[in-house]
Design an enzyme around this catalytic site. Structure first.
Site, PDB file in Angstrom:
ATOM      1  N   ASN A   7     -17.443   7.414  -1.490  1.00 38.86           N
ATOM      2  CA  ASN A   7     -17.456   8.866  -1.688  1.00 38.86           C
ATOM      3  C   ASN A   7     -16.578   9.454  -0.575  1.00 38.86           C
ATOM      4  OD1 ASN A   7     -17.979  11.575  -1.881  1.00 38.86           O
ATOM      5  ND2 ASN A   7     -20.207  11.389  -1.808  1.00 38.86           N
ATOM      6  N   LYS A  14     -18.208   8.111   2.754  1.00 37.78           N
ATOM      7  CA  LYS A  14     -19.538   7.500   2.644  1.00 37.78           C
ATOM      8  C   LYS A  14     -19.381   6.231   1.839  1.00 37.78           C
ATOM      9  CE  LYS A  14     -22.667  11.392   2.448  1.00 37.78           C
ATOM     10  NZ  LYS A  14     -23.160  12.322   1.490  1.00 37.78           N
ATOM     11  N   ARG A  92     -16.811   8.203  -6.358  1.00 39.17           N
ATOM     12  CA  ARG A  92     -17.254   9.522  -6.789  1.00 39.17           C
ATOM     13  C   ARG A  92     -16.001  10.395  -6.862  1.00 39.17           C
ATOM     14  NH1 ARG A  92     -19.483  14.417  -3.342  1.00 39.17           N
ATOM     15  NH2 ARG A  92     -20.196  15.704  -5.051  1.00 39.17           N
ATOM     16  N   HIS A 209     -31.562  20.361  -8.169  1.00 35.95           N
ATOM     17  CA  HIS A 209     -30.935  19.591  -7.090  1.00 35.95           C
ATOM     18  C   HIS A 209     -30.729  20.539  -5.913  1.00 35.95           C
ATOM     19  CE1 HIS A 209     -28.075  16.447  -5.481  1.00 35.95           C
ATOM     20  NE2 HIS A 209     -27.778  17.509  -4.753  1.00 35.95           N
ATOM     21  N   ASN A 212     -27.529  20.172   0.382  1.00 31.49           N
ATOM     22  CA  ASN A 212     -26.545  21.039   1.050  1.00 31.49           C
ATOM     23  C   ASN A 212     -25.977  22.020   0.051  1.00 31.49           C
ATOM     24  OD1 ASN A 212     -26.469  20.417   3.760  1.00 31.49           O
ATOM     25  ND2 ASN A 212     -25.428  18.489   3.326  1.00 31.49           N
ATOM     26  N   GLY A 213     -25.582  21.487  -1.107  1.00 30.00           N
ATOM     27  CA  GLY A 213     -25.245  22.347  -2.244  1.00 30.00           C
ATOM     28  C   GLY A 213     -26.463  22.358  -3.163  1.00 30.00           C
ATOM     29  N   ARG A 242     -23.435  28.990   1.021  1.00 26.66           N
ATOM     30  CA  ARG A 242     -22.759  29.580  -0.150  1.00 26.66           C
ATOM     31  C   ARG A 242     -23.649  30.633  -0.793  1.00 26.66           C
ATOM     32  NH1 ARG A 242     -21.282  24.076  -3.188  1.00 26.66           N
ATOM     33  NH2 ARG A 242     -21.704  22.948  -1.273  1.00 26.66           N
ATOM     34  N   ASP A 284     -29.795  25.418   7.719  1.00 27.08           N
ATOM     35  CA  ASP A 284     -30.658  24.264   7.454  1.00 27.08           C
ATOM     36  C   ASP A 284     -32.079  24.758   7.190  1.00 27.08           C
ATOM     37  OD1 ASP A 284     -32.282  21.945   7.656  1.00 27.08           O
ATOM     38  OD2 ASP A 284     -30.665  20.957   8.743  1.00 27.08           O
ATOM     39  N   ARG A 286     -34.761  23.266   7.232  1.00 28.29           N
ATOM     40  CA  ARG A 286     -35.756  22.762   8.190  1.00 28.29           C
ATOM     41  C   ARG A 286     -35.949  23.751   9.339  1.00 28.29           C
ATOM     42  NH1 ARG A 286     -33.096  16.916   8.218  1.00 28.29           N
ATOM     43  NH2 ARG A 286     -31.353  18.322   8.017  1.00 28.29           N
ATOM     44  N   GLY A 332     -32.234  16.747  -0.650  1.00 32.61           N
ATOM     45  CA  GLY A 332     -32.833  16.981   0.677  1.00 32.61           C
ATOM     46  C   GLY A 332     -33.986  17.971   0.679  1.00 32.61           C
ATOM     47  N   GLU A 335     -36.769  17.209  -2.357  1.00 36.17           N
ATOM     48  CA  GLU A 335     -37.647  16.058  -2.126  1.00 36.17           C
ATOM     49  C   GLU A 335     -38.543  16.243  -0.902  1.00 36.17           C
ATOM     50  OE1 GLU A 335     -35.316  12.363  -2.075  1.00 36.17           O
ATOM     51  OE2 GLU A 335     -33.967  13.295  -3.519  1.00 36.17           O
ATOM     52  N   GLU A 387     -27.385   9.004  -6.371  1.00 29.62           N
ATOM     53  CA  GLU A 387     -26.082   9.086  -7.030  1.00 29.62           C
ATOM     54  C   GLU A 387     -25.266   7.801  -6.845  1.00 29.62           C
ATOM     55  OE1 GLU A 387     -26.246  12.858  -4.939  1.00 29.62           O
ATOM     56  OE2 GLU A 387     -24.708  13.580  -6.311  1.00 29.62           O
TER      57      GLU A 387
HETATM   58  P1  AMP Z   1     -28.711  16.573   0.859  1.00 30.04           P
HETATM   59  O1  AMP Z   1     -27.458  17.333   0.553  1.00 30.04           O
HETATM   60  O2  AMP Z   1     -29.451  16.154  -0.354  1.00 30.04           O
HETATM   61  O3  AMP Z   1     -28.506  15.444   1.844  1.00 30.04           O
HETATM   62  O4  AMP Z   1     -29.692  17.616   1.600  1.00 30.04           O
HETATM   63  C1  AMP Z   1     -29.429  18.072   2.909  1.00 30.04           C
HETATM   64  C2  AMP Z   1     -30.291  19.281   3.194  1.00 30.04           C
HETATM   65  O5  AMP Z   1     -31.661  18.980   2.975  1.00 30.04           O
HETATM   66  C3  AMP Z   1     -30.221  19.743   4.644  1.00 30.04           C
HETATM   67  O6  AMP Z   1     -29.294  20.787   4.786  1.00 30.04           O
HETATM   68  C4  AMP Z   1     -31.608  20.257   4.939  1.00 30.04           C
HETATM   69  O7  AMP Z   1     -31.601  21.672   4.918  1.00 30.04           O
HETATM   70  C5  AMP Z   1     -32.468  19.797   3.795  1.00 30.04           C
HETATM   71  N1  AMP Z   1     -33.646  19.062   4.248  1.00 30.04           N
HETATM   72  C6  AMP Z   1     -33.755  17.793   4.629  1.00 30.04           C
HETATM   73  N2  AMP Z   1     -35.024  17.498   4.991  1.00 30.04           N
HETATM   74  C7  AMP Z   1     -35.740  18.626   4.839  1.00 30.04           C
HETATM   75  C8  AMP Z   1     -37.098  18.991   5.055  1.00 30.04           C
HETATM   76  N3  AMP Z   1     -37.982  18.109   5.525  1.00 30.04           N
HETATM   77  N4  AMP Z   1     -37.463  20.256   4.782  1.00 30.04           N
HETATM   78  C9  AMP Z   1     -36.585  21.139   4.324  1.00 30.04           C
HETATM   79  N5  AMP Z   1     -35.294  20.867   4.096  1.00 30.04           N
HETATM   80  C10 AMP Z   1     -34.870  19.638   4.351  1.00 30.04           C
END
Ligand code: AMP
Length: 411
Positions: A7, A14, A92, A209, A212-213, A242, A284, A286, A332, A335, A387
């Site tokens: 990717n 990646k 990808r 989904h 990040n996006g 975004r 983020d 989190r 992210g 889940e 993916e």
């Molecule tokens: P991904 O693009 O699927 O890797 O998701 C990344 C995003 O998931 C990050 O920007 C985080 O904001 C979010 N994320 C990851 N772990 C958590 C969590 N425990 N609680 C809330 N958001 C999370």
């Protein structure tokens, strides 16, 4: 039979190497800051092995891939004795336009079609192409496949993909909804049907989904019938940086009043909006969730706007499909964030969605499951997306003839 999945982003690569006999991960990693100062490779053996970092200059994508291949056969850190053990490489590729409704084996025609789509995805397709060209040079005999983010959504009906602009813009410029994250929506909707024990061909699933996006899709009978991202990945849900859906007239207003160029407004909408722009604190989730609900007013507001938009799309996609068996949260945030899932689902009981809040709290960090109450008519699921595995599986099916090499349709 080993398959390498790549990717390639603008400044990152990646990778995951799969042993397709048992679909296990032999090695994986990430090349950071390709072509920049401070580049490095984080590499691990297996899916969860110890990570070690190689601090090395990576001048371009070809150099990065060469270094990854060397790591894979390195005596100490590697997992292969020779590169001949890699039977195919799956890439990808973000944008396949209207040309690709499935994954394909790469040949000159595919390369030229991916180049034709550069205008639709100027930040993504060029590095995807660089990855393909690098592998062609470094492993000239290996078969390569392209797995497109847009392909799964090519089944959308015209009423879902057309914008109400003068029709000429569709005919001449192919301006339309394409949708993205297709590989994830495909994997997650299929897995959701398996979890529900209903045939995929009869399941109505809404896949959220949230990473990040963020994008959401209505998958009816195994095909995507609508999705929130549009001509570009900017439309739809609120994301980290975004803006998602806004009144298009706002763009004209801001451009005029603040004398912004097209590049500047593009930057504002893509990089400085979303929960980052609203909260002024972080992109983020989190960070914004820490201490929730006793967080700053702006962080709470950002979380509310983010979750409300998801709820609105869920309601509209139930209308689109005239029903729904399940809502599947993935990526992210989907889940790992019981908070977002609870805010989204709280007031959907009228539509048959009811979640068990204890189960919701316990379902994260790789735990998959049904978080609904027993009487919920619409199930709420948490599903881990993968993916890379889909790319590896499609690549295997293409080289073994189960998918047509030029259309990706089952043979
Ligand atoms: P991904 O693009 O699927 O890797 O998701 C990344 C995003 O998931 C990050 O920007 C985080 O904001 C979010 N994320 C990851 N772990 C958590 C969590 N425990 N609680 C809330 N958001 C999370």
């Amino acid at each position: 039979m080993n398959i390498l999945v790549l990717n390639c982003g603008s400044s990152s690569i990646k990778y995951q190497l799969f042993d397709m006999r048992n679909k296990s991960v032999l090695a994986k990693g990430l090349v950071h800051r390709v072509g920049m100062n401070g580049s490095k490779i984080d590499h691990r053996k297996g899916d969860k092995g110890d990570k070690f970092t190689v601090n090395e200059e990576v001048i371009d994508h070809k150099d990065g891939i060469k270094k990854v291949l060397n790591l894979l056969i390195c005596k100490e850190k590697g997992v292969l004795s020779s590169l001949d053990e890699i039977k195919a490489v799956g890439h990808r590729v973000v944008h396949g336009g209207e040309k690709f409704a499935g994954s394909v084996l790469i040949d000159e025609d595919v390369l030229s079609a991916v180049r034709d789509c550069i205008g639709f995805a100027p930040l993504h397709n060029p590095p995807n192409l660089k990855g393909i060209e690098a592998v062609t040079e470094l492993m000239p005999t290996v078969k390569q496949s392209a797995v497109f983010d847009t392909a799964f959504h090519q089944t959308m009906p015209q009423k879902a993909y057309l914008y109400a602009l003068p029709y000429m813009f569709y005919e001449k410029e192919k301006i339309r909804r394409y949708g993205f994250h297709g590989t994830s929506h495909r994997f997650v909707s299929k897995r959701a049907a398996e979890m529900l024990k209903i045939p995929y061909e009869r399941a109505k699933i809404i896949t959220c989904h949230l990473g990040n996006g963020c994008s959401i899709a209505a998958v009816d009978g195994g095909v995507s019938v609508d999705t929130s991202m549009g001509h570009t990945p900017l439309e739809g849900l609120v994301m980290g940086t975004r803006c998602g859906d806004i009144d298009p007239a706002i763009i004209l207003f801001i451009m005029k009043k603040y004398e912004l160029s097209p590049n500047e407004i593009d930057n504002l909408l893509n990089k400085h909006s979303g929960v980052q722009g609203l909260s002024g604190e972080s992109n983020d989730l989190r960070d914004l969730e820490e201490g929730w609900p006793n967080r700053s007013e702006k962080a709470n507001m950002a979380l509310d706007v983010y979750s409300y938009r998801i709820r609105k799309y869920i309601g509209s996609y139930m209308a689109v499909m005239n029903g729904c068996n399940a809502i599947a949260f993935t990526a992210g945030v989907g889940e790992n964030s019981p908070i977002v899932r609870s805010i989204v689902c709280k007031e959907l009981d009228f539509l048959g969605v009811k979640i068990d809040y204890d189960l919701n709290e316990k379902t994260w960090r790789g735990v998959e499951g049904d978080i609904s109450t027993p009487d919920a008519k619409v199930r709420t699921l948490v599903v881990g997306t993968n993916e890379e595995l889909v790319i590896a599986e499609d690549t295997l099916d293409l080289i073994q003839g189960r998918l047509h090499p030029k259309t990706g349709k089952p043979v």
